[in-house]
Scaffold this active site. Structure first.
Site, short mmCIF file in Angstrom:
data_model
loop_
_atom_site.label_atom_id
_atom_site.label_comp_id
_atom_site.label_asym_id
_atom_site.label_seq_id
_atom_site.Cartn_x
_atom_site.Cartn_y
_atom_site.Cartn_z
N SER A 51 9.46 3.95 -14.47
CA SER A 51 9.48 5.29 -15.36
C SER A 51 9.84 6.27 -15.46
CB SER A 51 7.82 5.44 -15.39
OG SER A 51 7.18 4.93 -14.31
N GLU A 71 -7.58 2.68 -1.51
CA GLU A 71 -8.03 2.99 -2.60
C GLU A 71 -6.53 3.76 -3.55
OE1 GLU A 71 -10.80 2.62 -4.38
OE2 GLU A 71 -11.80 1.11 -2.53
N GLN A 128 9.58 2.75 -9.16
CA GLN A 128 9.56 1.91 -9.09
C GLN A 128 10.34 0.54 -9.32
OE1 GLN A 128 6.32 -0.35 -10.73
NE2 GLN A 128 4.68 -0.35 -8.40
N GLY A 129 10.69 -0.16 -8.52
CA GLY A 129 11.55 -1.50 -8.98
C GLY A 129 10.64 -2.52 -8.59
N TYR A 130 9.44 -2.90 -9.98
CA TYR A 130 8.40 -3.98 -9.38
C TYR A 130 9.44 -5.07 -10.90
CZ TYR A 130 5.98 -2.40 -5.70
OH TYR A 130 5.70 -2.03 -4.40
N SER A 131 8.35 -4.82 -11.80
CA SER A 131 8.22 -5.92 -13.34
C SER A 131 9.62 -6.23 -13.56
CB SER A 131 7.34 -4.60 -14.47
OG SER A 131 6.43 -4.89 -13.82
#
Lengths: 400, 361
Positions: free
Chosen positions: A162, A245, A127-130
Site C-alpha cells: 500500500s 493484540e 509490507q511485501g507479503y502478498s
C-alpha cells in the site's frame, strides 16, 4: 461487571485530557493514516512520544517512552484522543508490524538502527507479503532470494504494497530455501526501496483511486545481514507479532461516529418529503445495525478486559474481523439506500453527499472484507481454532 | 474496568449448570414435554433449593438479593438445557412486580413464599407489548374483566400478576369467582403459556403499579428471553459442531467440508457478540438506567434474529437427523422460536427502540 476505571486510571485520564487541552493547537489537521507523514505530523508524533502517548511501551533506548504495558492505559489514551477529535500517534505498518517484530526477533544492531526513526515517522515502511499467486495461501509465495556472495539477489513480484510509492524501506517475505516445505523455506528481509531493480506501479482499485501498488523486483541486491531471524524462519518471524493484540486500539469510537453519520443521513435525506428514518423498512434496518454495533462494542470491552487480565477470550476475539468489516459495509449500504438515486453520485457531481464517502466506503470496505484474510479464511480460523473443527484434508501432493 | 463476570457469578453459573446437567437430561425433557402444563416438581424444587427462585428477592424477604446479570446467567443456563421449569415469570417477573409495586403487606405475604418456591406466580403482561384477539384487561370498580394471552408460567399457578391496559398491576387468585383459565399449546413444550379470562373478577391492586413499572417488567422479561436464546443457541452450535465431527460422508467427517464448517463459524460469529450484549443489557437494568430500555430492546431483537439463524442452521448441519425427533434438537429450535415472539417479535421491539430515540411519534 464494573465499567468504571477507578481513581488511578481516572487520574491518568485527567493527565491525558490536560495534555490535549494544552497542546491540541499543535496537532496537525487530518493526519494521513499511512504514507509519509508531514513535518507537522512528525513534530506532533515527537511530542506524543515525549509524553508517553505514542510508542508508550517501546523501551527508551530504542526511542520509545519506556512504560510498562497496560492495555487500559493505552485504551484511555485512545479514548481521550478520539473524544477530543485530535489525531493520535502515527499508525502505519512500520510502527504496527515491523517495530514489534524487530523488538522480538531483531538483532541489537537492527533495533538500534531502525526502531527510533520508524517511530518518529522519518522512515516509512511498506509490507511485501502478498503476491499475485499467493493471497490466502500466503506461504506458497514465490518471490525468490538467492545468496550470491554477501548479497541476496531478489526476483519476483509483490502486490497490495500500500505505501510502496512513498516508502523508504520494505519488510519482505522471500523464498530462500526452494527445496524445503513451503512454510520452512521463507526468509524475512528488510531493504531500501531505492535499491536498483525495484519498480512500483500504482494499482487502481474499483473506487477509482490507487490505494495500493504492485512492486516488481529484478535482480535486487540486498546485503546478506538484512535478514530478521534465521534463514528459512521468515514465516514464523512474520507470525510472531500476530499474537500481539492489534487493531484493538485504533480509534475506539470510529464505528460509532460512522453510525451517527448514518443517522444524520437518515434524518436529513427525504423522498416525497418523507425523511428516510420515517420509512419503516429503512428505520428497521437502522435499528438492526444499531443493535449489532452495540453487540460488537461490548464484545470489544470484553476483549479489553480479557487482555488486561491475560485471559484468552477464545471465539470472541476470532470473530472481530469478520463481523466488524461486515457491519461497516452494511452501514454504508444503508446510507446509500437512504439516499436512493442521490446515493449513486460520485466524484465531484452536483448534489454529491458527504464527498461521496458512503459509495467510496461501500466499495473500499468490500476490499477490507477480502483483504487481511478473506471472510472465508476468517471462517476457517473461527471454525478450526475457535470451535476445534477439522482442517480440510491436504491434497495428496500439495503444490508450493 | 472490568467487562465480564465476577468470581461469584462464575460460581453461580457452575452450580446451576451442575444441577441441570445432572437433573435435566434429554430423556427428562422428553418426559416433561408430555405434560407441558404440569410443573415438574423435582426440577422446580431443585432450583428453589439452589435459591434461584428467589434470586432477585431481597434478603429481608427470604431471597438472595442478586441482580439482573445474575438472573440472566441462570436464564441462559436454563435455555442451554431447555429446562422444563417455570422461571422467567415465576422467579423473575412476578417477584419484580411485587418488589416494585407491592405494598409492604403484599411483599411480606408473597415474596418469601415465592422465593422459597412454595408459591408459583404467573405473569400476564404480554398485552403491554401489543394486543391481539381483542385481549387486554380492564379494571373497573376494583374488578377486572377481559382476557390476557400468553401468560408466562401459567401452569398450576397459585397466583397471577396481571397488568391492565392502563398500567395498573393486580394480584389475582385462580380460585376467585369470574376467573377462567385455558392452556395455550405452543411449539415449545418445555414451558407453559396460557390464557386468563376475567369476568368481573375480584383482584388485589398493587398500589405502586404504573406504566413505568410495567415497562420495567417488559424490559426485564426481554432481557431474560434474550439470555434464554443465548444459552439455547450456544447449545445448538455445540451440538452441530459435535455432530459434524462424527458424521462421515464421502469418506470424511462432514465438519472437514468448508460448506459445513463455515455454517458453524457463521453461527458462532453471530451468537458470540450477543453474549456481551445480553450481559450489558442485564447490567444496565441493574446499574445504568439511561441505557436500560434501549439495550433491552437491542438484546431481545438482535438475539432473536441471531437465534433464528442459529436454530435453522444448526438443524441443517445435522441433516436429516436434525429434522427427526430422535436427537431432540427440535426442543432447542422451538424454545428459540417462542422466545422470539413473546413480549414482542424483533420488528415490534425495534419499533419500541425507534420510539425511545424519538424516531417515531
Amino acid at each position: 461487571m464494573d465499567l468504571a476505571y477507578g481513581p488511578k486510571y481516572e487520574a491518568f485520564r485527567k493527565e491525558v485530557s490536560d495534555f490535549l487541552a494544552k497542546y491540541r493547537d499543535k496537532a496537525p489537521k487530518g493526519l494521513g493514516a499511512a504514507g509519509r507523514p508531514s513535518k507537522e505530523a512528525c513534530a506532533w508524533q515527537q511530542l506524543l512520544i515525549e509524553h508517553g502517548y505514542a510508542a508508550r511501551t517501546i523501551p527508551k533506548e530504542y526511542g520509545g517512552y519506556g512504560a510498562e504495558p497496560d492495555i487500559l492505559v493505552s485504551r484511555i489514551i485512545a479514548e481521550e484522543f478520539s473524544a477530543a477529535r485530535v489525531p493520535a500517534g502515527l499508525q502505519n505498518q512500520g510502527i504496527s508490524m515491523l517495530v514489534p517484530t524487530l523488538l522480538e526477533l531483531g538483532t541489537e544492531e537492527q533495533k538500534r538502527k531502525w526502531i527510533a526513526p520508524t517511530l518518529r515517522g522519518e522512515v516509512v515502511w511498506c509490507q511485501g507479503y502478498s503476491e499475485p499467486g499467493s493471497g490466502s495461501d500466503l506461504a506458497s509465495l514465490q518471490t525468490k532470494a538467492v545468496l550470491d556472495g554477501d548479497e541476496w539477489v531478489i526476483n519476483g513480484q509483490k502486490i497490495w504494497t500500500s505505501t510502496a510509492h512513498e516508502a523508504d524501506m520494505i519488510f519482505c517475505l522471500v523464498r530462500t530455501e526452494p527445496d524445503k516445505p513451503k512454510h520452512e523455506g521463507i526468509s524475512y528481509l528488510i531493504f531500501s526501496m531505492t535499491t536498483p531493480g525495484i519498480e512500483v506501479r500504482p494499482l487502481k482499485t474499483m473506487t477509482g483511486h490507487a490505494e495500493f501498488n504492485e512492486t516488481f523486483f529484478t535482480d535486487v541486491r540486498v546485503p546478506k545481514d538484512q535478514i530478521v531471524g534465521q534463514r528459512g524462519q521468515g514465516w514464523f518471524v512474520a507470525n510472531a507479532t500476530l499474537k500481539h493484540e492489534r487493531g484493538m486500539l485504533g480509534d475506539p469510537s470510529a464505528m460509532e461516529d460512522r453510525f451517527q453519520a448514518l443517522v444524520d443521513v437518515m434524518e436529513s435525506e427525504t423522498l416525497d418529503g418523507q425523511r428516510a428514518v420515517d420509512n419503516p423498512i429503512l428505520r428497521d434496518r437502522l435499528i438492526r445495525l444499531q443493535a449489532e454495533l452495540a453487540a460488537m462494542k461490548f464484545n470489544g470491552l470484553r476483549l479489553l478486559t480479557c487482555a488486561s487480565k491475560g485471559e484468552d477470550p477464545g471465539v470472541a476475539r476470532l470473530i472481530v474481523k469478520l463481523q466488524s468489516c461486515e457491519l461497516s459495509h452494511q452501514m454504508s449500504a444503508l446510507a446509500i439506500d437512504a439516499m436512493g438515486e442521490m446515493g449513486i453520485l460520485y466524484d465531484d457531481s452536483p448534489y454529491l453527499r458527504s464527498h461521496g464517502s458512503w459509495q467510496w466506503g461501500y466499495m473500499f470496505q468490500l476490499g477490507l472484507i477480502i483483504g487481511g484474510g478473506t471472510a472465508q479464511i476468517q471462517k476457517n480460523i473461527i471454525s478450526e481454532r475457535g470451535l476445534g473443527m477439522p482442517r480440510e484434508p491436504k491434497l495428496a501432493k500439495a503444490g508450493n | 474496568m472490568e467487562f465480564g463476570l465476577s468470581e461469584e457469578q462464575r460460581l453461580l453459573q457452575d452450580s446451576v449448570n451442575r444441577f441441570l446437567d445432572k437433573n435435566v437430561s434429554l430423556d427428562r425433557v422428553r418426559q416433561a414435554a408430555e405434560s407441558t402444563h404440569a410443573i415438574q416438581r423435582d426440577i422446580w424444587s431443585g432450583i428453589a433449593e439452589l435459591g434461584l427462585v428467589g434470586m432477585i428477592v431481597p434478603q429481608d424477604y427470604g431471597g438472595m438479593g442478586l441482580g439482573f446479570l445474575d438472573a440472566a446467567l441462570v436464564q441462559e443456563a436454563l435455555g442451554y438445557h431447555v429446562a422444563p421449569t417455570p422461571f422467567t415469570g415465576a422467579a423473575i417477573l412476578a417477584p419484580l412486580a411485587l418488589m416494585l409495586a407491592g405494598s409492604e403487606k403484599q411483599k411480606e405475604r408473597w415474596l418469601p413464599t415465592i422465593a422459597s418456591g412454595e408459591a408459583v406466580a404467573a405473569v400476564a403482561i404480554n398485552e403491554a407489548t401489543g394486543v391481539r384477539e381483542g385481549a387486554g384487561i380492564v379494571s373497573s370498580g376494583g374488578k377486572l374483566s377481559g382476557k390476557a394471552l400468553f401468560v408466562m408460567d401459567w401452569a398450576e399457578a397459585d397466583l397471577f400478576i396481571v397488568s391492565d391496559m392502563s398500567g395498573g398491576l393486580h394480584l389475582v387468585s385462580p380460585e376467585t369467582e369470574g376467573v377462567s383459565l385455558q392452556a395455550l399449546n405452543t411449539i415449545d413444550r418445555t414451558r407453559s403459556f396460557g390464557e386468563v379470562v376475567l369476568n368481573g373478577a375480584e383482584a388485589e391492586k398493587l398500589p405502586g403499579g404504573s406504566r413505568v413499572v410495567v415497562e420495567r417488567l417488559v424490559d426485564a422479561g426481554r432481557v431474560m428471553l434474550a439470555a434464554d436464546t443465548l444459552g439455547t443457541g450456544q447449545h445448538m452450535i455445540e451440538k452441530a459442531v459435535t455432530y459434524a465431527g462424527d458424521r462421515k460422508q464421502f469418506g470424511r467427517v462432514i465438519g472437514s467440508f468448508q460448506a459445513v464448517k463455515h455454517l458453524c463459524a457463521e453461527m458462532a460469529a453471530s451468537l458470540e457478540p450477543c453474549r456481551s450484549l445480553v450481559w450489558y443489557a442485564a447490567h444496565a437494568l441493574d446499574a445504568v438506567p439511561e441505557d436500560a430500555r434501549l439495550m433491552a430492546c437491542h438484546a431481545k431483537s438482535h438475539t432473536s434474529d441471531v437465534g433464528r439463524f442459529v436454530a435453522r442452521t444448526a438443524t441443517e448441519v445435522h441433516g436429516g437427523m436434525g429434522f427427526t425427533d430422535l436427537l431432540g434438537l427440535h426442543y432447542w429450535f422451538k424454545r428459540i422460536g417462542v422466545n422470539r415472539q413473546i413480549l414482542g417479535g424483533p420488528e415490534q421491539v425495534r419499533l419500541d427502540a425507534a420510539r425511545l430515540q424519538g424516531w417515531v411519534a
